[in-house]
Write a protein that holds these residues in place. Structure first.
Motif, PDB file in Angstrom:
ATOM      1  N   CYS A 137       0.207 -10.326   5.191  1.00 45.72           N
ATOM      2  CA  CYS A 137       1.670 -10.324   5.034  1.00 45.72           C
ATOM      3  C   CYS A 137       2.055  -9.677   3.709  1.00 45.72           C
ATOM      4  O   CYS A 137       2.995  -8.877   3.653  1.00 45.72           O
ATOM      5  N   GLN A 138       1.330 -10.012   2.655  1.00 48.49           N
ATOM      6  CA  GLN A 138       1.640  -9.421   1.354  1.00 48.49           C
ATOM      7  C   GLN A 138       1.507  -7.899   1.407  1.00 48.49           C
ATOM      8  O   GLN A 138       2.392  -7.176   0.939  1.00 48.49           O
ATOM      9  N   ALA A 139       0.419  -7.424   1.988  1.00 52.00           N
ATOM     10  CA  ALA A 139       0.198  -5.973   2.062  1.00 52.00           C
ATOM     11  C   ALA A 139       1.286  -5.295   2.887  1.00 52.00           C
ATOM     12  O   ALA A 139       1.831  -4.264   2.487  1.00 52.00           O
ATOM     13  N   LEU A 140       1.628  -5.892   4.041  1.00 50.18           N
ATOM     14  CA  LEU A 140       2.645  -5.296   4.909  1.00 50.18           C
ATOM     15  C   LEU A 140       3.992  -5.229   4.199  1.00 50.18           C
ATOM     16  O   LEU A 140       4.663  -4.192   4.209  1.00 50.18           O
ATOM     17  N   LEU A 141       4.417  -6.313   3.572  1.00 49.01           N
ATOM     18  CA  LEU A 141       5.718  -6.323   2.905  1.00 49.01           C
ATOM     19  C   LEU A 141       5.744  -5.360   1.728  1.00 49.01           C
ATOM     20  O   LEU A 141       6.757  -4.690   1.498  1.00 49.01           O
ATOM     21  N   ARG A 142       4.653  -5.247   1.005  1.00 48.61           N
ATOM     22  CA  ARG A 142       4.611  -4.286  -0.109  1.00 48.61           C
ATOM     23  C   ARG A 142       4.738  -2.851   0.398  1.00 48.61           C
ATOM     24  O   ARG A 142       5.481  -2.050  -0.153  1.00 48.61           O
ATOM     25  N   VAL A 143       4.000  -2.529   1.442  1.00 48.56           N
ATOM     26  CA  VAL A 143       4.032  -1.161   1.971  1.00 48.56           C
ATOM     27  C   VAL A 143       5.413  -0.833   2.535  1.00 48.56           C
ATOM     28  O   VAL A 143       5.941   0.256   2.321  1.00 48.56           O
ATOM     29  N   LEU A 144       6.023  -1.797   3.232  1.00 47.09           N
ATOM     30  CA  LEU A 144       7.332  -1.533   3.841  1.00 47.09           C
ATOM     31  C   LEU A 144       8.452  -1.400   2.816  1.00 47.09           C
ATOM     32  O   LEU A 144       9.516  -0.873   3.137  1.00 47.09           O
ATOM     33  N   THR A 145       8.229  -1.866   1.594  1.00 48.83           N
ATOM     34  CA  THR A 145       9.267  -1.726   0.570  1.00 48.83           C
ATOM     35  C   THR A 145       9.067  -0.489  -0.295  1.00 48.83           C
ATOM     36  O   THR A 145       9.748  -0.322  -1.292  1.00 48.83           O
TER      37      THR A 145
END
Length: 196
Positions: A137-145
């Motif tokens: 989740c952390q990786a996904l949210l970082r990439v999407l921002t």
């Protein structure tokens, strides 16, 4: 250069191979945000992240003629960036400073102290809650921002997840983060959630 903004990755790579400077600028503008978000996700310092991003672009220049799947250049860049980040982390493991330089903590001259303190408390609570999320989740949210936001195809390649799972996973991650924040106490609780 506006026409190049919608160009497919493989077309941009072909034009870059032919020496088209506008295609190179479009390619770097399209993927640099993704590279920076990967570096932040691996907790590199700004200087180390900048080195890793620059080295990743250099690796692309060196490998441009041997790139087997130009349409998947985003995934190639993401994989290369992760490798560069790991190399930087290995090189700096013994030298990593433990204290910040203090410049990031200075307030702007026109920023009221109370507002700054509340914002810092809220941000600290958010980052603490963010840190409790699963690494995926952390990786996904970082990439999407990342800015500019990467395409779902690029996110899929960078995180090795199906394109169709990105939106629903993002929604679940954000909902989980919201629940953590609302369950906490301090400046960001159920009564102040509507103001943030």
């Amino acid at each position: 250069m506006d026409a190049l903004g919608d160009a497919e990755a493989r077309d941009l790579v072909a034009r870059v191979r032919a020496g088209d400077q506008d295609a190179w600028l479009t390619l770097t503008n399209r993927y640099t945000g993704l590279l920076w978000s990967l570096a932040r996700g691996m907790r590199l310092t700004d200087a180390d992240a900048a080195d890793a991003v620059q080295t990743t672009w250099l690796r692309l220049v060196e490998s441009l003629d041997s790139l087997r799947e130009p349409a998947r250049v985003g995934g190639w860049l993401a994989t290369t960036m992760r490798r560069e980040c790991l190399a930087v982390l290995r090189r700096t493991a013994r030298l990593r400073p433990t204290a910040s330089d203090g410049w990031d903590d200075l307030a702007a001259p026109d920023d009221p102290l109370d507002e700054l303190l509340l914002r810092e408390e809220r941000d600290a609570a958010l980052w603490k809650a963010f840190g409790t999320l699963k690494p995926g989740c952390q990786a996904l949210l970082r990439v999407l921002t990342a800015d500019p936001p990467p395409s779902y195809a690029d996110v899929s390649a960078a995180l090795e997840m199906p394109v169709g799972g990105i939106g629903p996973t993002r929604q679940r991650c954000l909902e989980h983060l919201r629940r953590i924040m609302l369950a906490g106490s301090g400046p960001f609780d159920a009564t102040s959630a509507g103001n943030a």
